[in-house]
Design a protein around this motif. Structure first.
Motif, PDB file in Angstrom:
ATOM      1  N   GLN A  64      31.035  51.616  41.533  1.00  0.00           N
ATOM      2  CA  GLN A  64      29.770  50.136  41.201  1.00  0.00           C
ATOM      3  C   GLN A  64      28.820  50.569  42.391  1.00  0.00           C
ATOM      4  OE1 GLN A  64      30.507  46.688  39.344  1.00  0.00           O
ATOM      5  NE2 GLN A  64      32.736  47.325  39.095  1.00  0.00           N
ATOM      6  N   VAL A  66      25.725  48.433  44.772  1.00  0.00           N
ATOM      7  CA  VAL A  66      25.701  47.561  44.401  1.00  0.00           C
ATOM      8  C   VAL A  66      24.307  47.332  45.523  1.00  0.00           C
ATOM      9  CG1 VAL A  66      27.903  45.879  43.928  1.00  0.00           C
ATOM     10  CG2 VAL A  66      27.507  47.069  46.639  1.00  0.00           C
ATOM     11  N   ALA A 338      26.771  40.738  46.888  1.00  0.00           N
ATOM     12  CA  ALA A 338      25.770  41.245  45.913  1.00  0.00           C
ATOM     13  C   ALA A 338      27.357  41.595  44.937  1.00  0.00           C
ATOM     14  CB  ALA A 338      25.735  42.606  47.004  1.00  0.00           C
ATOM     15  N   ILE A 339      28.330  41.910  45.483  1.00  0.00           N
ATOM     16  CA  ILE A 339      29.220  42.310  44.351  1.00  0.00           C
ATOM     17  C   ILE A 339      29.158  40.207  43.739  1.00  0.00           C
ATOM     18  CG2 ILE A 339      32.019  42.550  44.132  1.00  0.00           C
ATOM     19  CD1 ILE A 339      31.673  44.158  46.504  1.00  0.00           C
ATOM     20  N   LYS A 341      27.316  38.667  42.566  1.00  0.00           N
ATOM     21  CA  LYS A 341      26.541  38.028  42.037  1.00  0.00           C
ATOM     22  C   LYS A 341      26.284  38.726  40.459  1.00  0.00           C
ATOM     23  CE  LYS A 341      22.481  36.195  45.593  1.00  0.00           C
ATOM     24  NZ  LYS A 341      21.492  36.690  45.630  1.00  0.00           N
ATOM     25  N   ARG A 342      26.921  40.541  41.302  1.00  0.00           N
ATOM     26  CA  ARG A 342      26.714  41.509  39.478  1.00  0.00           C
ATOM     27  C   ARG A 342      27.968  41.394  39.308  1.00  0.00           C
ATOM     28  NH1 ARG A 342      26.194  47.138  40.295  1.00  0.00           N
ATOM     29  NH2 ARG A 342      26.727  48.319  37.922  1.00  0.00           N
ATOM     30  N   LYS A 345      27.251  38.068  36.708  1.00  0.00           N
ATOM     31  CA  LYS A 345      26.088  38.203  35.549  1.00  0.00           C
ATOM     32  C   LYS A 345      26.771  39.066  34.202  1.00  0.00           C
ATOM     33  CE  LYS A 345      22.153  39.077  38.705  1.00  0.00           C
ATOM     34  NZ  LYS A 345      20.786  39.922  38.684  1.00  0.00           N
ATOM     35  N   ASP A 347      27.917  42.669  34.634  1.00  0.00           N
ATOM     36  CA  ASP A 347      27.746  43.997  34.518  1.00  0.00           C
ATOM     37  C   ASP A 347      28.884  44.763  35.596  1.00  0.00           C
ATOM     38  OD1 ASP A 347      25.288  43.160  34.969  1.00  0.00           O
ATOM     39  OD2 ASP A 347      25.142  43.790  36.884  1.00  0.00           O
TER      40      ASP A 347
END
Length: 347
Positions: A64, A66, A338-339, A341-342, A345, A347
């Motif tokens: 993934q 980021v 960042a991970i 937050k992803r 969401k 994702d």
């Protein structure tokens, strides 16, 4: 993993097929173990124009991308799809698609027509002549056939047909091959070429009687498609004994299962005699290198592939200081945020 999940459609001698597959899956530890992406997916990706690295390390799925709050970009690996599936199997959980795959897998394995290889070989062999008297000679014949400068379009078409590419992919890759000046397929699609080379040798070997007609050989052959992603390949299978060394590079090792197991038994005995040291420093500290007091095939592999290891083994592993730990965490924190937050969401 394909062979293990195929056992869902197999009659278990004890218990259920599900319990048998769960027991097999449990033998694969998630610690230090990374399942490789399926070879058919890698072939599809290479044909679509995405290079496949073949440098002796596994290709892992589930990456993934980021972006941190400061604009830095990185790649994060959570559980790969293969790891998630393996964990479910260990817990005895299987979905409908996996049951369906198991039935198709076993059906296909039983329906493989090895006689077709014999008929095909007779068609290309001059009457009364042998193409080769050994597998190593036969591989030379295969290479001459696949690398013929005047027949690279044929080689490309053979590869696309062999691995069931749709017509749209065939047109796409042929167009790009022509645009790049019609280079040798060995360099244009190196991983696809490797798999085709393995399969061609097998088919001709069966046709000439150099490889037995055991139906499960077609399944065992697929392990050789993953040779580009390992440093050491070990097996107890006779087909692998005969074929694997022919496809390994000079820096790769083939080790028979008996030799590897003998070496592992020596390591187990050594660590059993040093429980106190192991408990005090942990496996990653005490067991980061093979014991210098032993000499096994594992030591030979380390000598060849990690020539500095004997000197490094004499140096105690340094503990990370509090300052260094803080520095590492400071660098990692934006990435972890960042991970997070992803993940939030979905994702």
């Amino acid at each position: 993993m394909l062979e293990v999940i195929g056992d869902l459609a197999k009659r278990a001698k004890r218990g259920t097929p599900e319990s048998m597959v769960a027991a097999l899956a449990a033998k694969t530890s998630s610690l230090g173990s990374l399942p490789n992406v399926l070879h058919t997916e890698l072939i599809d990706q290479e044909i679509l124009g995405n290079p496949v690295e073949m440098r002796g390390v596994p290709i892992v799925g589930g990456a993934q991308t980021v972006t941190t709050s400061t604009g830095e970009k990185g790649v994060f690996f959570d559980e790969s799809p293969e790891e998630k599936a393996l964990r479910r199997w260990q817990e005895g959980a299987f979905d409908e698609d996996e049951h369906a795959h198991a039935s198709v897998y076993r059906k296909n394995a039983k329906s493989i027509d090895l006689q077709a290889f014999i008929r095909a070989t007779k068609a290309v062999r001059p009457k009364g002549e042998m193409l080769a008297s050994s597998l190593s000679e036969l591989l030379g014949v295969v290479d001459l056939f696949l690398d013929d400068p005047g027949s690279q379009y044929r080689t490309l078409s053979t590869a696309l047909d062999m691995f069931d590419q749709p017509e749209s992919s065939k047109r796409h890759v042929k167009k790009h091959w022509a645009a790049y000046g019609r280079p040798p397929i060995r360099y244009f699609l190196p991983y696809t070429y490797h798999c085709m080379r393995v399969f061609k040798l097998f088919g001709l070997g069966v046709g000439l009687g150099l490889i037995s007609q055991r139906p499960t050989n077609v399944i065992d052959l697929q392990y050789l498609y993953y040779l580009p992603f390992c440093m050491v390949f070990t097996s107890a299978d006779n087909l692998h004994h005969d074929l694997a060394p022919l496809f390994l590079k000079d820096e790769q090792w083939y080790v028979k299962s008996d030799d590897m197991q003998a070496a592992l038994r020596e390591l187990v005995a050594y660590y059993a005699d040093h429980r106190a040291e192991l408990k005090a420093t942990g496996m990653m500290g005490f067991g980061r290198y093979p014991p210098l007091s032993q000499e096994t095939v594992i030591h030979q592999i380390y000598d060849d592939l990690m020539p500095r290891w004997r000197k490094d083994a004499l140096v105690p592993k340094k503990k990370i200081s509090a300052e260094e730990s803080d520095r590492i965490m400071k660098e990692l924190r934006p990435i972890m945020e960042a991970i997070g937050k992803r993940a939030s969401k979905g994702d």
